[in-house]
Motif scaffolding. Structure first.
Motif, mmCIF file in Angstrom:
data_model
loop_
_atom_site.group_PDB
_atom_site.id
_atom_site.type_symbol
_atom_site.label_atom_id
_atom_site.label_comp_id
_atom_site.label_asym_id
_atom_site.label_seq_id
_atom_site.Cartn_x
_atom_site.Cartn_y
_atom_site.Cartn_z
ATOM 1 N N UNK A 16 -72.715 66.817 2.477
ATOM 2 C CA UNK A 16 -71.654 67.553 1.765
ATOM 3 C C UNK A 16 -71.573 67.652 0.324
ATOM 4 N N UNK A 17 -72.555 66.828 -0.012
ATOM 5 C CA UNK A 17 -72.662 66.553 -1.598
ATOM 6 C C UNK A 17 -73.417 67.903 -2.168
ATOM 7 N N UNK A 18 -72.920 68.151 -3.343
ATOM 8 C CA UNK A 18 -73.574 69.476 -4.070
ATOM 9 C C UNK A 18 -74.869 69.349 -4.261
ATOM 10 N N UNK A 19 -75.411 68.098 -4.814
ATOM 11 C CA UNK A 19 -76.792 67.841 -4.870
ATOM 12 C C UNK A 19 -77.787 67.477 -3.871
ATOM 13 N N UNK A 20 -77.024 67.104 -2.549
ATOM 14 C CA UNK A 20 -77.843 67.181 -1.309
ATOM 15 C C UNK A 20 -78.951 66.108 -1.709
ATOM 16 N N UNK A 21 -78.679 64.807 -1.835
ATOM 17 C CA UNK A 21 -79.865 63.884 -2.012
ATOM 18 C C UNK A 21 -80.761 63.831 -0.818
ATOM 19 N N UNK A 22 -81.884 64.447 -0.902
ATOM 20 C CA UNK A 22 -82.592 64.260 0.491
ATOM 21 C C UNK A 22 -83.332 63.068 0.572
ATOM 22 N N UNK A 23 -83.665 62.376 -0.443
ATOM 23 C CA UNK A 23 -84.027 60.825 -0.501
ATOM 24 C C UNK A 23 -83.110 59.850 0.358
ATOM 25 N N UNK A 24 -81.970 59.720 -0.264
ATOM 26 C CA UNK A 24 -80.878 59.080 0.312
ATOM 27 C C UNK A 24 -80.564 59.652 1.704
ATOM 28 N N UNK A 25 -80.679 60.814 2.050
ATOM 29 C CA UNK A 25 -80.040 61.010 3.457
ATOM 30 C C UNK A 25 -81.541 60.515 4.263
#
Length: 259
Positions: free
Chosen positions: A146-155
């Protein structure tokens, strides 16, 4: 009767540093030198093994390359023992993939087998704490999605921790070790192939839906469904990115008529 000329083969001399490395490795693997402990200082190793300093240093380099120790030149405390970890295995699997001894398709298929079995066993053997750990990572994935930055690494990290929780819920420590190593090796290779070419937001949403389905199957104790979901998701994620000649192996693993 004359001896068979093919019965014996010439032997290769073993160098002193190999003997030193072998002894230290045996102590690490046996648990005599647990992770976090320290080897004797370099000077003391020279005395104990009755070899030269260059021999000890070469043995330490071999052990460090294998990921068993961390050695710093001049460290008065001696090399730190790291022991065997999933990092050792995942690095070896990554090297296999890069060297093309094992294809990416074969590695993905191997993970399909591991994930399916982990899911199946977790559905039967999980505890409430196991389920809580799985829910925690899915909740984290949803917040990141849902984050605007969409942290793919953390995901991706949360994804890995979800699958690790499942593998550990299976009750088989070796299965958990292999599952983590294979997951890290596959993710590392596949991210290089699809970086910048995938709709990250859509990928995250699809992944979250899949993880919710897996958690539901595990919670309800539906082992066959949990195993099937594990195989199907991996096929959907990776089939288009593996070698055409090995894609059929993935399809065969998805079908798995034994369930």
């Amino acid at each position: 009767m004359a001896p068979d000329d093919d019965l014996f083969r010439p032997v290769k001399p073993v160098r002193a540093y190999q003997r030193v490395a072998q002894q230290i490795e045996e102590r690490i693997l046996s648990g005599d030198l647990p992770p976090g402990s320290r080897l004797p200082a370099e000077r003391e190793l020279v005395v104990r093994f009755d070899v030269g300093r260059s021999t000890v240093r070469e043995a330490l380099r071999v052990l460090q390359s294998a990921g068993l120790i961390r050695s710093r030149p001049g460290d008065p405390l001696g090399a730190e023992v790291l022991g065997v970890s999933p990092d050792n295995l995942s690095q070896a699997l990554s090297r296999l993939t890069r060297s093309r001894i094992a294809s990416l398709g074969e590695l993905v298929q191997f993970r399909m087998v591991l994930d399916a079995e982990s899911n199946r066993l977790a559905a039967r053997l999980h505890t409430p704490d196991d389920l809580a750990r799985m829910r925690e990572q899915i909740d984290r994935m949803e917040r990141l999605g849902e984050s605007s930055t969409g942290n793919l690494h953390a995901f991706s990290e949360a994804d890995a921790l979800f699958h690790r929780a499942i593998a550990e819920a299976s009750g088989n420590s070796l299965l958990g070790l292999c599952a983590r190593a294979v997951h890290e090796a596959v993710v590392g290779v596949i991210e290089e192939k699809i970086a910048g070419a995938t709709d990250a937001a859509a990928w995250m949403e699809r992944s979250i839906t899949h993880h919710r389905q897996v958690l539901d199957a595990i919670t309800s104790g539906d082992a066959p469904r949990a195993a099937r979901l594990g195989r199907e998701a991996l096929y959907e994620y990776y089939a288009d990115h593996v070698e055409p000649e090995t894609r059929r192996l993935l399809a065969a693993a998805v079908e798995n008529p034994s369930e």
